[in-house]
Write a protein that holds these residues in place. Structure first.
Motif, short mmCIF file in Angstrom:
data_model
loop_
_atom_site.label_atom_id
_atom_site.label_comp_id
_atom_site.label_asym_id
_atom_site.label_seq_id
_atom_site.Cartn_x
_atom_site.Cartn_y
_atom_site.Cartn_z
N GLU A 152 -24.47 2.41 2.33
CA GLU A 152 -23.44 2.78 2.98
C GLU A 152 -23.09 2.45 4.30
N ASP A 153 -23.98 2.87 5.01
CA ASP A 153 -23.70 2.43 6.67
C ASP A 153 -23.96 1.04 6.98
N LEU A 154 -24.78 0.15 5.98
CA LEU A 154 -24.75 -1.29 6.47
C LEU A 154 -23.69 -1.86 5.76
N GLU A 155 -22.93 -1.67 4.79
CA GLU A 155 -21.76 -2.27 4.37
C GLU A 155 -20.62 -1.82 5.27
N GLU A 156 -20.53 -0.67 5.64
CA GLU A 156 -19.42 -0.27 6.75
C GLU A 156 -19.68 -1.05 8.11
N LEU A 157 -20.91 -1.17 8.55
CA LEU A 157 -20.92 -1.91 9.59
C LEU A 157 -20.98 -3.35 9.58
N ALA A 158 -21.22 -3.78 8.36
CA ALA A 158 -20.93 -5.37 8.20
C ALA A 158 -19.38 -5.61 8.22
N ALA A 159 -18.89 -4.50 7.32
CA ALA A 159 -17.26 -4.79 7.39
C ALA A 159 -16.76 -4.71 8.59
N ASP A 160 -17.25 -3.96 9.49
CA ASP A 160 -16.73 -3.84 10.90
C ASP A 160 -17.17 -4.79 12.02
N GLY A 161 -17.64 -6.01 11.41
CA GLY A 161 -18.19 -7.18 12.01
C GLY A 161 -19.51 -6.74 13.21
N LYS A 162 -20.15 -5.70 13.11
CA LYS A 162 -21.05 -5.36 13.77
C LYS A 162 -22.44 -5.58 13.59
N VAL A 163 -22.65 -6.22 11.95
CA VAL A 163 -23.86 -6.82 11.79
C VAL A 163 -23.97 -7.72 10.57
N PHE A 164 -24.81 -8.63 10.62
CA PHE A 164 -24.71 -9.48 9.42
C PHE A 164 -26.37 -9.16 8.83
N VAL A 165 -26.12 -8.90 7.56
CA VAL A 165 -27.02 -8.68 6.96
C VAL A 165 -27.73 -9.38 5.67
N LEU A 195 -35.35 6.10 9.28
CA LEU A 195 -35.44 4.57 9.49
C LEU A 195 -34.29 4.17 9.11
N ALA A 196 -33.53 4.66 8.26
CA ALA A 196 -31.90 4.21 7.71
C ALA A 196 -31.09 4.89 8.99
N ASP A 197 -31.44 6.07 9.15
CA ASP A 197 -30.48 6.55 10.30
C ASP A 197 -30.43 6.05 11.71
N ASN A 198 -31.73 5.65 12.05
CA ASN A 198 -31.95 5.08 13.22
C ASN A 198 -31.42 3.80 13.32
N LEU A 199 -31.45 3.09 12.20
CA LEU A 199 -31.24 1.58 12.30
C LEU A 199 -29.68 1.62 12.24
N ALA A 200 -28.91 2.43 11.83
CA ALA A 200 -27.59 2.31 11.69
C ALA A 200 -27.18 3.05 13.09
N ALA A 201 -27.90 3.62 13.71
CA ALA A 201 -27.51 4.24 15.23
C ALA A 201 -27.81 2.82 16.23
N GLU A 202 -28.78 2.12 15.90
CA GLU A 202 -28.74 1.04 16.87
C GLU A 202 -27.61 -0.12 16.65
N LEU A 203 -27.10 -0.09 15.66
CA LEU A 203 -26.24 -1.00 15.18
C LEU A 203 -24.72 -0.72 15.46
N ARG A 204 -24.47 0.77 15.47
CA ARG A 204 -23.30 1.28 16.09
C ARG A 204 -22.88 0.87 17.59
#
Length: 244
Positions: free
Chosen positions: A101-114, A235-244
């Protein structure tokens, strides 16, 4: 010595013996706990050492640079995440559930390419399922495109069999999941039943091995191994925090 004196002496001796036994048991308990702590320290230390060694040996990679995966997001995003995974790996399933959910949201917001890169790590220990699943993923990617392949990828994890019973995922069930993702049954049934993309899996596995990947899931953030977390959820939470 009177009988009362003898009885008192025996009682005192028994009390001393019980006290000595209690001291021995306490000493043994302390030594046991200390031994367990020492072993755990060695295990943790060894695990950290292995992780650091693997981190140094893994080659940098950016999302979108492989033929053996599926991507989400904008390739011009400021961050790149690559996830090497095996469809049977339970920790990959946990990471997928914790991070999707976090990666899809961050990708949709243009913050990460996964990029998700499935390969075969576990077939030698648990049978053909990792190959079957990765082959089916490659088939859906070829026949139906990346959007459907990503949905199929997600459904494979949502319905992930256990390592104890990987054959619980039958060909029919896999076809049903591919169709649920948006593929045509006519396009995928024969290929799923015959494991048509076995060579694709072999090449994907070789690429992962050549990159130094020895375990799953392996996450690369901006080309570097990301290991910040004591648990998969951390790991998932900290990854999302790094990308925000």
């Amino acid at each position: 010595m009177s009988s009362n004196s003898k009885a008192a002496a025996r009682a005192q001796k028994a009390a001393e013996m019980r006290a000595a036994q209690k001291r021995r048991e306490n000493r043994r308990r302390i030594l046991t706990i200390a031994g367990v702590v020492a072993v755990m320290a060695l295990i943790v230390g060894g695990s950290i050492g292995i992780s650091l060694l693997n981190k140094e040996e893994v080659k940098a990679a950016s999302a979108g640079s492989s033929k053996y995966g599926v991507t989400i997001g904008d390739e011009d995003a400021p961050h790149s995440v690559v996830i090497y995974e095996d469809f049977l790996c339970p920790y990959c399933g946990q990471l997928e559930a914790a991070s999707r959910e976090d990666l899809e949201e961050l990708a949709a917001d243009g913050k990460v390419f996964v990029e998700y890169r499935p390969f075969d790590l576990l077939s030698q220990s648990f049978g053909e399922y990792p190959i079957r699943a990765a082959s089916a993923f490659a088939l859906v990617l070829e026949k139906s495109g990346p959007e459907v392949a990503k949905k199929f990828h997600d459904l494979l994890y949502e319905n992930q069999p256990s390592e104890e019973d990987p054959d619980a995922m039958s060909d029919d069930k896999m076809v049903d999941l591919a169709v649920e993702a948006g593929a045509s049954e006519a396009d995928v049934r024969e290929g799923i039943e015959t494991v048509s993309h076995r060579d694709w899996v072999s090449q994907a596995t070789k690429e992962a091995t050549d990159a130094g990947i020895t375990g799953t899931p392996t996450i690369l953030l901006d080309g570097e191994v990301f290991q910040d977390g004591r648990t998969v959820q951390d790991l998932a939470d900290n990854l999302a925090a790094e990308l925000r």
